[in-house]
Design an enzyme around this catalytic site. Structure first.
Site, PDB file in Angstrom:
ATOM      1  N   GLN A   9     -25.137   2.831  -7.950  1.00  0.00           N
ATOM      2  CA  GLN A   9     -23.670   2.826  -7.998  1.00  0.00           C
ATOM      3  C   GLN A   9     -23.126   4.013  -8.791  1.00  0.00           C
ATOM      4  O   GLN A   9     -23.708   4.394  -9.800  1.00  0.00           O
ATOM      5  CB  GLN A   9     -23.202   1.517  -8.653  1.00  0.00           C
ATOM      6  CG  GLN A   9     -21.829   1.092  -8.226  1.00  0.00           C
ATOM      7  CD  GLN A   9     -21.589  -0.398  -8.437  1.00  0.00           C
ATOM      8  OE1 GLN A   9     -22.510  -1.191  -8.383  1.00  0.00           O
ATOM      9  NE2 GLN A   9     -20.354  -0.782  -8.668  1.00  0.00           N
ATOM     10  N   SER A  88     -31.460   1.028  -9.869  1.00  0.00           N
ATOM     11  CA  SER A  88     -30.655  -0.189  -9.742  1.00  0.00           C
ATOM     12  C   SER A  88     -30.469  -0.556  -8.264  1.00  0.00           C
ATOM     13  O   SER A  88     -31.435  -0.867  -7.573  1.00  0.00           O
ATOM     14  CB  SER A  88     -29.317  -0.006 -10.470  1.00  0.00           C
ATOM     15  OG  SER A  88     -28.599  -1.216 -10.526  1.00  0.00           O
ATOM     16  N   LEU A  89     -29.242  -0.465  -7.757  1.00  0.00           N
ATOM     17  CA  LEU A  89     -28.971  -0.720  -6.339  1.00  0.00           C
ATOM     18  C   LEU A  89     -29.917   0.075  -5.433  1.00  0.00           C
ATOM     19  O   LEU A  89     -30.347  -0.392  -4.376  1.00  0.00           O
ATOM     20  CB  LEU A  89     -27.521  -0.335  -6.038  1.00  0.00           C
ATOM     21  CG  LEU A  89     -27.164  -0.026  -4.583  1.00  0.00           C
ATOM     22  CD1 LEU A  89     -27.117  -1.300  -3.781  1.00  0.00           C
ATOM     23  CD2 LEU A  89     -25.860   0.728  -4.496  1.00  0.00           C
ATOM     24  N   ARG A 113     -25.424  -9.255  -3.219  1.00  0.00           N
ATOM     25  CA  ARG A 113     -25.581  -8.785  -4.607  1.00  0.00           C
ATOM     26  C   ARG A 113     -24.244  -8.277  -5.140  1.00  0.00           C
ATOM     27  O   ARG A 113     -23.833  -8.617  -6.254  1.00  0.00           O
ATOM     28  CB  ARG A 113     -26.622  -7.670  -4.629  1.00  0.00           C
ATOM     29  CG  ARG A 113     -26.898  -7.031  -5.991  1.00  0.00           C
ATOM     30  CD  ARG A 113     -27.879  -5.871  -5.792  1.00  0.00           C
ATOM     31  NE  ARG A 113     -28.424  -5.357  -7.036  1.00  0.00           N
ATOM     32  CZ  ARG A 113     -27.939  -4.325  -7.717  1.00  0.00           C
ATOM     33  NH1 ARG A 113     -26.856  -3.707  -7.260  1.00  0.00           N
ATOM     34  NH2 ARG A 113     -28.519  -3.905  -8.830  1.00  0.00           N
ATOM     35  N   HIS A 195     -26.978  -5.341 -15.638  1.00  0.00           N
ATOM     36  CA  HIS A 195     -28.294  -5.304 -16.286  1.00  0.00           C
ATOM     37  C   HIS A 195     -28.250  -5.845 -17.714  1.00  0.00           C
ATOM     38  O   HIS A 195     -28.828  -5.281 -18.640  1.00  0.00           O
ATOM     39  CB  HIS A 195     -28.881  -3.888 -16.242  1.00  0.00           C
ATOM     40  CG  HIS A 195     -29.024  -3.391 -14.841  1.00  0.00           C
ATOM     41  ND1 HIS A 195     -29.990  -3.882 -13.976  1.00  0.00           N
ATOM     42  CD2 HIS A 195     -28.305  -2.498 -14.127  1.00  0.00           C
ATOM     43  CE1 HIS A 195     -29.857  -3.288 -12.795  1.00  0.00           C
ATOM     44  NE2 HIS A 195     -28.829  -2.460 -12.862  1.00  0.00           N
ATOM     45  N   GLN A 244     -34.276  -7.949 -11.735  1.00  0.00           N
ATOM     46  CA  GLN A 244     -33.592  -6.673 -11.970  1.00  0.00           C
ATOM     47  C   GLN A 244     -32.146  -6.810 -12.458  1.00  0.00           C
ATOM     48  O   GLN A 244     -31.681  -6.008 -13.260  1.00  0.00           O
ATOM     49  CB  GLN A 244     -33.629  -5.842 -10.677  1.00  0.00           C
ATOM     50  CG  GLN A 244     -33.253  -4.396 -10.856  1.00  0.00           C
ATOM     51  CD  GLN A 244     -32.417  -3.885  -9.691  1.00  0.00           C
ATOM     52  OE1 GLN A 244     -31.318  -4.364  -9.440  1.00  0.00           O
ATOM     53  NE2 GLN A 244     -32.957  -2.917  -8.974  1.00  0.00           N
TER      54      GLN A 244
END
Length: 293
Positions: A9, A88-89, A113, A195, A244
């Site tokens: 992101q 991440s993503l 998500r 996170h 995650q």
């Protein structure tokens, strides 16, 4: 060895993916399929939308995923990863790239998500902040010594960490970091504490969807955010992907392991050049490139 890395992101921009759409029949077909799966015309927002429209979580995450994955598919036979990783993503894009997930299933997971994270953000005011110029252990100590929920969330490269948590705790931690030698500690324009433990409601929601999805044996290892080392077991990949959302993104450590395991060229697939910059900061001798049509 060829390492392919996929952004997360923040890499979005107006017009993203339009060159793919205009120059590849396969890309066009996948973008139309994405519109059907998502139930709205994400292509219109990607190609023509404003920065604000692109910033909506339900748009941002699928948009970055689509740009990365469709580009990797359009590359055809020239796309030959020996290892993959995503920030991440970006881990979802990496898992399509190494055949762990198929395009349709991964896009549905990314959409779920995004919505689950948005919902978790609305439950409690929370934020993130970038901390520059401090060692990891000092940042971790600052988080521990601050009252409230605040944790190290993104280990981006040496001297660049992102912390995440409740708004007052993050603000207080920023002051602690500056008092203890940080060059900068500044709040980021994000909607929530990604996170961090505050993403637990989203993790629970996404866990059910991930557990119901088919995970295949990958064609090459993925270096996951949670474990940082090479993973090839589908069950382990699945469980790390669930963890995650509330665990930190250990990007520095992942790249370090990829280099240790033989990565000689890091190719960034998707919008922007953020990861290429981070890889160079982690190891100046690493070769980086951008995937292009």
């Amino acid at each position: 060895m060829n390492a392919y890395v996929f952004p997360g992101q923040g890499a979005q921009f107006t017009g993203m993916g339009l060159d793919l759409y205009e120059n590849s029949d396969l890309a066009k077909e996948l973008f139309h399929k994405a519109n059907d799966i998502l139930g709205f015309e994400i292509t219109k927002i990607m190609f023509e939308g404003t920065a604000d429209e692109l910033k909506e979580t339900k748009v941002t995450q699928p948009a970055i995923f689509l740009h990365s994955v469709i580009l990797s598919k359009v590359l055809g036979d020239s796309f030959k990863p020996d290892m993959v990783a995503g920030h991440s993503l970006g881990e979802f894009s990496a898992l399509v790239a190494n055949d762990t997930l198929n395009f349709e299933d991964a896009l549905q997971l990314v959409s779920k998500r995004a919505l689950a994270m948005q919902k978790a953000c609305e439950m409690q005011p929370s934020t993130m902040a970038a901390v520059l110029g401090l060692d990891d252990d000092i940042v971790e100590k600052g988080c521990r010594e601050t009252e409230g929920i605040v944790v190290a969330a993104n280990y981006n490269c040496p001297g660049q960490l992102v912390i995440s948590g409740e708004v007052p705790a993050v603000e207080a931690a920023c002051e602690w970091m500056k008092e203890n030698g940080a060059k900068r500690a500044l709040l980021l324009p994000v909607g929530g504490a990604f996170h961090s433990p505050l993403m637990e409601p989203a993790r629970e929601e996404l866990a059910a969807a991930i557990e119901d999805t088919q995970f295949n044996t990958p064609k090459c290892p993925v270096y996951q955010n949670v474990t940082t080392t090479a993973v090839t077991d589908p069950k382990e990949i699945q469980s790390n992907l669930i963890a995650q959302l509330t665990a930190p993104v250990r990007w520095t450590q992942s790249v370090t392991y990829m280099i240790k395991d033989g990565a000689t060229l890091f190719t960034e697939v998707g919008p922007g050049k953020v990861l290429s910059g981070l890889v160079k900061k982690i190891d100046r001798s690493a070769e980086v490139a951008q995937a292009t049509l």
